[in-house]
Design a protein around this motif. Sequence first.
Motif, PDB file in Angstrom:
ATOM      1  N   ASN A   1      -1.009   2.154   5.191  1.00 11.48           N
ATOM      2  CA  ASN A   1      -0.276   2.752   4.076  1.00 11.48           C
ATOM      3  C   ASN A   1      -0.750   2.129   2.778  1.00 11.48           C
ATOM      4  OD1 ASN A   1       1.329   4.340   5.787  1.00 11.48           O
ATOM      5  ND2 ASN A   1       2.665   2.609   6.171  1.00 11.48           N
ATOM      6  N   VAL A   2      -1.017   2.975   1.810  1.00 11.51           N
ATOM      7  CA  VAL A   2      -1.576   2.545   0.535  1.00 11.51           C
ATOM      8  C   VAL A   2      -0.667   3.015  -0.595  1.00 11.51           C
ATOM      9  CG1 VAL A   2      -3.591   2.683  -0.958  1.00 11.51           C
ATOM     10  CG2 VAL A   2      -3.863   2.868   1.515  1.00 11.51           C
ATOM     11  N   VAL A   3      -0.323   2.118  -1.477  1.00 13.98           N
ATOM     12  CA  VAL A   3       0.456   2.488  -2.665  1.00 13.98           C
ATOM     13  C   VAL A   3      -0.465   3.216  -3.633  1.00 13.98           C
ATOM     14  CG1 VAL A   3       1.716   1.586  -4.655  1.00 13.98           C
ATOM     15  CG2 VAL A   3       2.030   0.553  -2.402  1.00 13.98           C
ATOM     16  N   ILE A   4       0.002   4.334  -4.148  1.00  9.14           N
ATOM     17  CA  ILE A   4      -0.751   5.060  -5.164  1.00  9.14           C
ATOM     18  C   ILE A   4      -0.429   4.431  -6.511  1.00  9.14           C
ATOM     19  CG2 ILE A   4      -1.130   7.282  -6.294  1.00  9.14           C
ATOM     20  CD1 ILE A   4      -0.082   8.614  -3.709  1.00  9.14           C
ATOM     21  N   PRO A   5      -1.437   3.916  -7.214  1.00 13.75           N
ATOM     22  CA  PRO A   5      -1.168   3.332  -8.535  1.00 13.75           C
ATOM     23  C   PRO A   5      -0.511   4.361  -9.457  1.00 13.75           C
ATOM     24  CG  PRO A   5      -3.410   2.848  -7.825  1.00 13.75           C
ATOM     25  CD  PRO A   5      -2.855   3.847  -6.853  1.00 13.75           C
TER      26      PRO A   5
ATOM     27  N   GLN B   1       3.904   8.753  -3.958  1.00 20.23           N
ATOM     28  CA  GLN B   1       3.837   7.324  -4.232  1.00 20.23           C
ATOM     29  C   GLN B   1       2.962   6.538  -3.270  1.00 20.23           C
ATOM     30  OE1 GLN B   1       7.993   6.345  -4.000  1.00 20.23           O
ATOM     31  NE2 GLN B   1       8.421   7.141  -6.032  1.00 20.23           N
ATOM     32  N   SER B   2       2.657   7.119  -2.107  1.00 24.96           N
ATOM     33  CA  SER B   2       1.823   6.398  -1.146  1.00 24.96           C
ATOM     34  C   SER B   2       0.978   7.378  -0.346  1.00 24.96           C
ATOM     35  CB  SER B   2       2.676   5.545  -0.206  1.00 24.96           C
ATOM     36  OG  SER B   2       3.444   6.362   0.643  1.00 24.96           O
ATOM     37  N   ILE B   3      -0.069   6.856   0.240  1.00 26.29           N
ATOM     38  CA  ILE B   3      -0.948   7.640   1.100  1.00 26.29           C
ATOM     39  C   ILE B   3      -1.070   6.903   2.423  1.00 26.29           C
ATOM     40  CG2 ILE B   3      -3.290   8.522   1.461  1.00 26.29           C
ATOM     41  CD1 ILE B   3      -3.542   8.754  -1.588  1.00 26.29           C
TER      42      ILE B   3
END
Length: 94
Positions: A11-15, A32-34
């Motif tokens: 899980n990656v936070v979208i800046p 907000q996340s990918i």
Amino acid sequence: MDVEVKAMALNVVIPEDLRWTDVRRGVEFELQSITVRLLPDGGLAAKAYGKPVDGGRGTYVSFPVRDAPGIRELIDAAARRGGDLWAHHRGWGA
């Protein structure tokens, strides 16, 4: 031991500057996340997730990842970072 791994995910936070909104069933969501999945063939799959812009207890809903400047680079960087973290794990329960 022969283990079949179907996929790995991170899980990656979208800046903030790369976030976008989308609408589902009349509700606007901020993405907000990918979640990036590494598939058995080495390819990547990704879905974006967000929460309702108006707040509340809305469901965390998935959306297609948009093809926009910075998003592809974010996914590629996340996959590389995730690979590095997996390669250097300390074992379960460490």
